[in-house]
Design an enzyme around this catalytic site. Sequence first.
Site, short mmCIF file in Angstrom:
data_model
loop_
_atom_site.label_atom_id
_atom_site.label_comp_id
_atom_site.label_asym_id
_atom_site.label_seq_id
_atom_site.Cartn_x
_atom_site.Cartn_y
_atom_site.Cartn_z
N GLU A 171 28.99 41.00 50.62
CA GLU A 171 29.24 39.95 51.61
C GLU A 171 30.60 39.28 51.42
O GLU A 171 31.18 38.76 52.37
CB GLU A 171 28.14 38.88 51.53
CG GLU A 171 26.77 39.32 52.01
CD GLU A 171 26.61 39.20 53.53
OE1 GLU A 171 27.62 39.18 54.25
OE2 GLU A 171 25.44 39.13 53.97
N SER A 203 25.38 42.80 40.42
CA SER A 203 26.10 42.08 41.47
C SER A 203 26.87 43.06 42.35
O SER A 203 27.78 43.75 41.90
CB SER A 203 27.07 41.07 40.86
OG SER A 203 27.95 40.57 41.85
N ASP A 230 25.75 29.98 40.25
CA ASP A 230 25.46 31.37 40.62
C ASP A 230 26.46 32.34 40.00
O ASP A 230 26.39 33.54 40.21
CB ASP A 230 25.50 31.51 42.15
CG ASP A 230 24.62 32.64 42.68
OD1 ASP A 230 24.14 33.44 41.86
OD2 ASP A 230 24.45 32.73 43.90
N LYS A 265 31.07 32.05 46.47
CA LYS A 265 30.90 32.67 45.14
C LYS A 265 30.97 34.20 45.23
O LYS A 265 31.34 34.87 44.27
CB LYS A 265 29.60 32.19 44.49
CG LYS A 265 28.31 32.60 45.19
CD LYS A 265 27.72 33.88 44.63
CE LYS A 265 26.56 34.36 45.47
NZ LYS A 265 26.00 35.63 44.96
N ASN A 284 28.97 42.31 44.75
CA ASN A 284 30.35 41.86 44.97
C ASN A 284 31.22 42.15 43.75
O ASN A 284 32.35 42.63 43.90
CB ASN A 284 30.36 40.37 45.31
CG ASN A 284 29.77 40.11 46.68
OD1 ASN A 284 30.40 40.33 47.69
ND2 ASN A 284 28.51 39.68 46.70
#
Length: 320
Positions: free
Chosen positions: A269, A249, A239, A187, A251
């Site tokens: 990540e 977030s 998620d 995700k 990402n």
Amino acid sequence: MDVSVLGCGRWGSCIAWYLDKIGHNVLSCGLKDAPEFIQLEKYHKNDYLTFPDSIEVSSDLEKAVKRAEVIVISISSQYLRSYFEDISKYNLDGKIIVLCMKGVEATTGKRLSEVVGDFVDESKTPVAVWVGPGHPQDYVKGIPNCMVIDSNNQEVKEKLVNEFTSELIRFYLGTDLIGSEIGAAAKNVIGIAAGILDGLNYTSLKGALMARGTREISRLIKALGGNEMSAYGLCHLGDYEATLFSQWSHNRKFGEEYVKGNTFNKLAEGVMTSKALYKLGKENNVELPIVESIYNVLFNDMDVKEAIGKLFLRSVKKEF
């Protein structure tokens, strides 16, 4: 329950705060030279929350490991192997390891529980994962959410869910460790794609990204021996709101800043996870067009709009 939380970052500090809040004896352990540890040790707070006096903050890893019945680990997933080389020096028999990171080891393609399995005998030291949606900024305001704990050890899984569930976080029993780990890691890659779309003002494409991203990750989970339906559960699709849309977030923000040509200095990540999933896709002959596009953009300097164009020019297929 005596719990040591290893890792003092955004999520690690939130876990320590949460587990203390619901009545556990918590020690928060970090690297003594790390800015986030120094902040917690000196002020007992960081940019997200304030620790009560009941939480002990220490850089003594040996102490943190020896005192704990449950060791919760929340660090960058790519450093888990080297970190465990230190942790495994101590006797871990009878302790439960709970991994709260979302990633896949880029060099080997191993899931994080498999990395830990290289160091411990899981019949003596069970390993679990804690995954699902949520941001510290919401939890400290009392906004509830749902998460998943999964493990190959049914007894340990049930024990953790019973001990950790509260009105703030409702935990579900995971039933597919492979799917829970791959879905949670993947995700973050989809989150980078969402940020890229935001940066291009293509936000209306995020609905299609959600649908197709979940579909390709379900194929990978199945190929690896997991249950493809796990991709549609809390570990992955569940998620998405926190990862594809939230202002917090990392990402999503990384993807947005990347496409704008800006530097994003916080941990995302999904960057290294895209490399790991690309590797797994090739090794298992699974089509992962979105993952492959992100990998090519980040590691092969493919132009973002060219990558999107290639997705649209793929041969026509049935949706399911």
